[in-house]
Write a protein that holds these residues in place. Structure first.
Motif, mmCIF file in Angstrom:
data_model
loop_
_atom_site.group_PDB
_atom_site.id
_atom_site.type_symbol
_atom_site.label_atom_id
_atom_site.label_comp_id
_atom_site.label_asym_id
_atom_site.label_seq_id
_atom_site.Cartn_x
_atom_site.Cartn_y
_atom_site.Cartn_z
ATOM 1 N N THR A 207 -3.673 -1.350 -29.749
ATOM 2 C CA THR A 207 -5.072 -1.230 -28.811
ATOM 3 C C THR A 207 -4.495 -1.843 -27.336
ATOM 4 O O THR A 207 -3.791 -3.044 -27.470
ATOM 5 C CB THR A 207 -5.997 -2.306 -29.339
ATOM 6 O OG1 THR A 207 -6.298 -2.082 -30.731
ATOM 7 C CG2 THR A 207 -7.226 -2.136 -28.272
ATOM 8 N N GLU A 208 -4.709 -1.276 -26.304
ATOM 9 C CA GLU A 208 -4.378 -1.796 -24.822
ATOM 10 C C GLU A 208 -5.586 -2.120 -24.180
ATOM 11 O O GLU A 208 -6.163 -1.259 -23.622
ATOM 12 C CB GLU A 208 -3.439 -0.625 -24.252
ATOM 13 C CG GLU A 208 -2.050 -0.118 -24.975
ATOM 14 C CD GLU A 208 -1.441 1.173 -24.465
ATOM 15 O OE1 GLU A 208 -0.674 1.080 -23.413
ATOM 16 O OE2 GLU A 208 -1.951 2.163 -24.808
ATOM 17 N N LYS A 209 -5.835 -3.374 -24.283
ATOM 18 C CA LYS A 209 -6.880 -4.091 -23.537
ATOM 19 C C LYS A 209 -7.236 -3.268 -22.145
ATOM 20 O O LYS A 209 -8.471 -2.951 -22.093
ATOM 21 C CB LYS A 209 -6.905 -5.320 -23.575
ATOM 22 C CG LYS A 209 -8.179 -6.175 -23.109
ATOM 23 C CD LYS A 209 -8.174 -7.492 -22.989
ATOM 24 C CE LYS A 209 -9.412 -8.128 -22.784
ATOM 25 N NZ LYS A 209 -9.517 -9.430 -22.133
ATOM 26 N N GLU A 210 -6.335 -3.185 -21.340
ATOM 27 C CA GLU A 210 -6.711 -2.749 -19.940
ATOM 28 C C GLU A 210 -6.880 -1.291 -19.983
ATOM 29 O O GLU A 210 -7.601 -0.820 -19.149
ATOM 30 C CB GLU A 210 -5.396 -2.945 -19.053
ATOM 31 C CG GLU A 210 -4.226 -2.379 -19.346
ATOM 32 C CD GLU A 210 -3.447 -3.097 -20.391
ATOM 33 O OE1 GLU A 210 -2.600 -2.146 -20.668
ATOM 34 O OE2 GLU A 210 -3.517 -3.787 -21.083
ATOM 35 N N ARG A 211 -6.896 -0.531 -20.870
ATOM 36 C CA ARG A 211 -7.075 0.855 -21.063
ATOM 37 C C ARG A 211 -8.746 1.301 -21.543
ATOM 38 O O ARG A 211 -8.962 2.277 -21.275
ATOM 39 C CB ARG A 211 -6.151 1.890 -21.650
ATOM 40 C CG ARG A 211 -5.034 1.640 -21.100
ATOM 41 C CD ARG A 211 -3.839 2.561 -21.904
ATOM 42 N NE ARG A 211 -3.660 3.685 -21.410
ATOM 43 C CZ ARG A 211 -2.725 4.516 -21.518
ATOM 44 N NH1 ARG A 211 -1.727 3.880 -22.186
ATOM 45 N NH2 ARG A 211 -2.464 5.708 -21.003
ATOM 46 N N LEU A 212 -9.188 0.135 -22.056
ATOM 47 C CA LEU A 212 -10.388 0.679 -22.861
ATOM 48 C C LEU A 212 -11.746 0.656 -22.091
ATOM 49 O O LEU A 212 -12.273 1.862 -22.178
ATOM 50 C CB LEU A 212 -10.709 -0.838 -23.487
ATOM 51 C CG LEU A 212 -9.756 -1.353 -24.623
ATOM 52 C CD1 LEU A 212 -10.392 -2.487 -25.483
ATOM 53 C CD2 LEU A 212 -9.319 -0.221 -25.745
ATOM 54 N N PRO A 213 -11.902 0.235 -20.862
ATOM 55 C CA PRO A 213 -13.091 0.590 -19.876
ATOM 56 C C PRO A 213 -12.976 2.072 -19.611
ATOM 57 O O PRO A 213 -13.903 2.827 -19.437
ATOM 58 C CB PRO A 213 -12.985 -0.540 -18.868
ATOM 59 C CG PRO A 213 -12.287 -1.451 -19.327
ATOM 60 C CD PRO A 213 -11.195 -0.920 -20.184
ATOM 61 N N LYS A 214 -11.759 2.505 -19.203
ATOM 62 C CA LYS A 214 -11.832 3.946 -18.565
ATOM 63 C C LYS A 214 -11.964 4.916 -19.852
ATOM 64 O O LYS A 214 -12.822 6.136 -19.400
ATOM 65 C CB LYS A 214 -10.409 4.264 -17.927
ATOM 66 C CG LYS A 214 -10.051 5.587 -17.295
ATOM 67 C CD LYS A 214 -8.900 5.511 -16.325
ATOM 68 C CE LYS A 214 -9.102 6.716 -15.502
ATOM 69 N NZ LYS A 214 -8.123 6.864 -14.548
ATOM 70 N N ARG A 215 -11.224 4.569 -20.843
ATOM 71 C CA ARG A 215 -11.650 5.445 -22.000
ATOM 72 C C ARG A 215 -13.038 5.586 -22.558
ATOM 73 O O ARG A 215 -13.550 6.580 -22.820
ATOM 74 C CB ARG A 215 -10.529 5.111 -23.185
ATOM 75 C CG ARG A 215 -8.997 5.216 -22.924
ATOM 76 C CD ARG A 215 -8.292 4.943 -23.972
ATOM 77 N NE ARG A 215 -6.724 5.164 -23.601
ATOM 78 C CZ ARG A 215 -5.653 5.199 -24.506
ATOM 79 N NH1 ARG A 215 -5.993 4.603 -25.715
ATOM 80 N NH2 ARG A 215 -4.724 5.669 -24.077
ATOM 81 N N ARG A 216 -13.510 4.414 -22.276
ATOM 82 C CA ARG A 216 -14.979 4.284 -22.912
ATOM 83 C C ARG A 216 -15.704 5.091 -21.824
ATOM 84 O O ARG A 216 -16.607 5.797 -22.262
ATOM 85 C CB ARG A 216 -15.410 2.827 -22.565
ATOM 86 C CG ARG A 216 -17.036 2.469 -22.614
ATOM 87 C CD ARG A 216 -17.363 1.219 -22.021
ATOM 88 N NE ARG A 216 -17.328 1.349 -20.765
ATOM 89 C CZ ARG A 216 -16.828 0.147 -19.851
ATOM 90 N NH1 ARG A 216 -16.982 -1.000 -20.436
ATOM 91 N NH2 ARG A 216 -16.686 0.230 -18.704
ATOM 92 N N ASP A 217 -15.575 4.877 -20.438
ATOM 93 C CA ASP A 217 -16.243 5.757 -19.527
ATOM 94 C C ASP A 217 -15.990 7.251 -19.761
ATOM 95 O O ASP A 217 -16.995 8.127 -19.570
ATOM 96 C CB ASP A 217 -16.094 5.320 -18.073
ATOM 97 C CG ASP A 217 -16.379 3.784 -17.967
ATOM 98 O OD1 ASP A 217 -17.203 3.398 -18.663
ATOM 99 O OD2 ASP A 217 -16.099 3.302 -17.120
ATOM 100 N N ILE A 218 -14.721 7.637 -20.061
ATOM 101 C CA ILE A 218 -14.466 9.213 -20.197
ATOM 102 C C ILE A 218 -15.456 9.798 -21.429
ATOM 103 O O ILE A 218 -15.876 10.723 -21.473
ATOM 104 C CB ILE A 218 -12.839 9.562 -20.414
ATOM 105 C CG1 ILE A 218 -12.399 9.262 -19.108
ATOM 106 C CG2 ILE A 218 -12.881 11.066 -20.830
ATOM 107 C CD1 ILE A 218 -10.687 9.023 -19.324
ATOM 108 N N ALA A 219 -15.410 8.791 -22.320
ATOM 109 C CA ALA A 219 -16.354 9.186 -23.653
ATOM 110 C C ALA A 219 -17.792 9.454 -23.414
ATOM 111 O O ALA A 219 -18.436 10.300 -23.693
ATOM 112 C CB ALA A 219 -16.053 8.363 -24.855
#
Ligand SMILES: NC(=O)c1ccc[n+]([C@@H]2O[C@H](COP(=O)([O-])OP(=O)(O)OC[C@H]3O[C@@H](n4cnc5c(N)ncnc54)[C@H](OP(=O)(O)O)[C@@H]3O)[C@@H](O)[C@H]2O)c1
Length: 248
Positions: A207-219
């Motif tokens: 898990t890479e914490k800083e990438r989570l919000p962007k991936r969430r928003d794409i989903a």
């Protein structure tokens, strides 16, 4: 066990059905009053009550409401003993919950919830989609059960939460403290990807914490395009295919 559930939406309804079926004494509440709770939710024995009644005198309380509404439930917890286990299912979606600056700045979501309620909590059932949760539960003898990750700081919270996850038909995987629970948040490899215990072990440390919000928003964008109204939840099949492609 006496269990109170606040919220009878996509996740709270299935929690009520499964935990009552497992033999627990379940009380459920929403924001509009017991008379507005559909009889479907009560089909396995749960009882519709007021929000305050759902919370008092319980061995465990489950909060299953949108994160933005959590602060207004805090007064209900004033007379709940510190040792009572309170389990939160929430996730932060700025599209639904409005922007919360501290979470945007990196505060772990479950620590924000703990701060709002002013008491210890555990985190569970946040990382399984509603369709998977309703359909994929299996008996504890099954060898291919989906696992649900949980986080908690206190041993009593950890033990009881794992037992209740098991009672809902899923293996429970303890991921550690609330401070580390960003690894269960939207966008993470183990978030709504229906993994087994072994698969969670293999992926949690990627898990890479800083990438989570962007991936969430794409989903969110992909799901909104697919189902249209921003309220309907994706099918387990589509949700898992999408999340595995984006998050893992
Ligand atoms: N949907 C999913 O696949 C999923 C998966 C895992 C986790 N989660 C998380 O679990 C939480 C619940 O999600 P959901 O999809 O089940 O939500 P939902 O379908 O929108 O249902 C929300 C429920 O919360 C109740 N509620 C709202 N404010 C309340 C209050 N102040 N007091 C008492 N009840 C209140 C609502 O009652 P009223 O209608 O009366 O307001 C409703 O029963 C969210 O934080 C979500 O992010 C969702």
């Amino acid at each position: 066990m006496k269990i109170g559930i606040l919220g009878v939406g996509h996740i709270g309804k299935t929690l009520a059905l499964k935990l009552a079926k497992a033999g627990h004494e379940v009380s459920v509440a929403n924001s509009r009053g017991p008379e507005t709770i559909s009889t479907d939710v009560l089909a396995t024995g749960a009882k519709a009550v007021s929000a305050q009644e759902a919370i008092l005198g319980k061995d465990a309380i489950i909060l299953s409401i949108p994160l933005l509404h959590i602060p207004k439930t805090a007064p209900l917890f004033a007379d709940v003993p510190e040792e009572t286990v309170v389990i939160d299912t929430s996730n932060y979606y700025p599209q639904r919950d409005n922007k919360i600056e501290s979470i945007e700045a990196g505060q772990v979501e479950s620590l924000w919830v703990k701060e709002q309620l002013g008491r210890p909590i555990a985190k569970a059932w946040n990382a399984i989609g509603s369709d998977s949760f309703a359909k994929k539960g299996k008996s504890s003898e099954s060898t291919d059960r989906v696992a649900i990750p949980i986080a908690a700081d206190r041993e009593t919270d950890r033990e009881l939460t794992m037992k209740l996850v098991n009672d809902t038909g899923f293996d429970a995987f303890y991921t550690g403290s609330l401070s580390d629970s960003w690894r269960l948040q939207p966008g993470a490899p183990i978030y709504c990807t229906d993994l087994t215990v072994k698969e969670i072990e293999d992926f949690i440390n990627t898990t890479e914490k800083e990438r989570l919000p962007k991936r969430r928003d794409i989903a969110v964008e992909a799901i909104t395009e697919r189902v249209g109204d921003g309220k309907t939840n994706p099918s387990a099949d589509y949700g898992i295919r999408l999340n595995r492609a984006l998050f893992m």
